[in-house]
Design a protein around this motif. Structure first.
Motif, PDB file in Angstrom:
ATOM      1  N   GLY A   3      48.310  -2.751  26.488  1.00 24.05           N
ATOM      2  CA  GLY A   3      47.661  -1.468  26.696  1.00 24.05           C
ATOM      3  C   GLY A   3      46.491  -1.627  27.638  1.00 24.05           C
ATOM      4  N   VAL A   4      45.850  -0.501  27.933  1.00 22.64           N
ATOM      5  CA  VAL A   4      44.715  -0.507  28.847  1.00 22.64           C
ATOM      6  C   VAL A   4      43.689   0.518  28.400  1.00 22.64           C
ATOM      7  CG1 VAL A   4      45.975  -1.303  30.897  1.00 22.64           C
ATOM      8  CG2 VAL A   4      45.876   1.137  30.391  1.00 22.64           C
ATOM      9  N   THR A   5      42.449   0.250  28.778  1.00 18.77           N
ATOM     10  CA  THR A   5      41.366   1.216  28.616  1.00 18.77           C
ATOM     11  C   THR A   5      41.002   1.697  30.017  1.00 18.77           C
ATOM     12  OG1 THR A   5      40.526   0.128  26.629  1.00 18.77           O
ATOM     13  CG2 THR A   5      38.976   1.525  27.839  1.00 18.77           C
ATOM     14  N   LEU A   6      40.832   2.994  30.167  1.00 18.40           N
ATOM     15  CA  LEU A   6      40.520   3.556  31.475  1.00 18.40           C
ATOM     16  C   LEU A   6      39.058   3.954  31.560  1.00 18.40           C
ATOM     17  CD1 LEU A   6      43.626   5.889  31.927  1.00 18.40           C
ATOM     18  CD2 LEU A   6      43.394   3.482  32.515  1.00 18.40           C
ATOM     19  N   ASP A   7      38.402   3.528  32.626  1.00 15.62           N
ATOM     20  CA  ASP A   7      37.053   4.031  32.884  1.00 15.62           C
ATOM     21  C   ASP A   7      37.168   5.225  33.815  1.00 15.62           C
ATOM     22  OD1 ASP A   7      37.333   3.016  35.490  1.00 15.62           O
ATOM     23  OD2 ASP A   7      35.521   1.798  35.408  1.00 15.62           O
ATOM     24  N   ALA A   8      36.056   5.754  34.250  1.00 13.71           N
ATOM     25  CA  ALA A   8      36.081   6.935  35.118  1.00 13.71           C
ATOM     26  C   ALA A   8      36.863   6.664  36.397  1.00 13.71           C
ATOM     27  CB  ALA A   8      34.652   7.388  35.439  1.00 13.71           C
ATOM     28  N   GLY A   9      36.722   5.480  36.961  1.00 11.03           N
ATOM     29  CA  GLY A   9      37.450   5.137  38.180  1.00 11.03           C
ATOM     30  C   GLY A   9      38.958   5.164  37.974  1.00 11.03           C
TER      31      GLY A   9
END
Length: 125
Positions: A3-9
């Protein structure tokens, strides 16, 4: 894929139809990998939800966890900011969420996140 965590970018890249971001999320979807979206990062990018269709779809997916900045996370964010001598609440919340989920962060700004956690795995767009 864990999985992944998304930041604003990462969220902006999705909103702009970035091919790398689309491919990464397609792979996560195919494998059932979770996607974490901290509400602080979402707040930085959501401007016209009725036009940001890709973002709206992402946060409605059953494998997407939209994580609120609650009392416990707020305390962890504050401690992380104090320890790193930085001030970006959203970036610190992204780090806290990624650590908890044991996920890399998808980002376009690795420098800010690395100042908060040098060991945090990053996927740079």
């Amino acid at each position: 894929m864990t999985g992944v965590t998304l930041d604003a970018g990462g969220l902006i890249a999705l909103d702009r139809d970035d091919r790398r971001m689309i491919a990464l999320l397609a792979r996560a979807h195919e494998t059932g990998a979770p996607v974490t979206v901290p509400t602080s990062a979402l707040a930085q990018v959501i401007r016209r939800p009725e036009r940001q269709v890709r973002l709206a779809r992402l946060i409605r997916q059953p494998t997407t966890a939209v994580v609120a900045l609650d009392r416990v996370d707020a305390t962890s964010v504050g401690r992380l900011l104090a320890a790193s001598k930085t001030s970006d609440i959203a970036d610190a919340h992204v780090v806290i969420c990624a650590r908890r989920a044991s996920q890399p962060v998808v980002t376009s700004d690795p420098g800010d996140l690395s100042r908060l956690d040098t060991a945090l795995p990053l996927i740079v767009l």
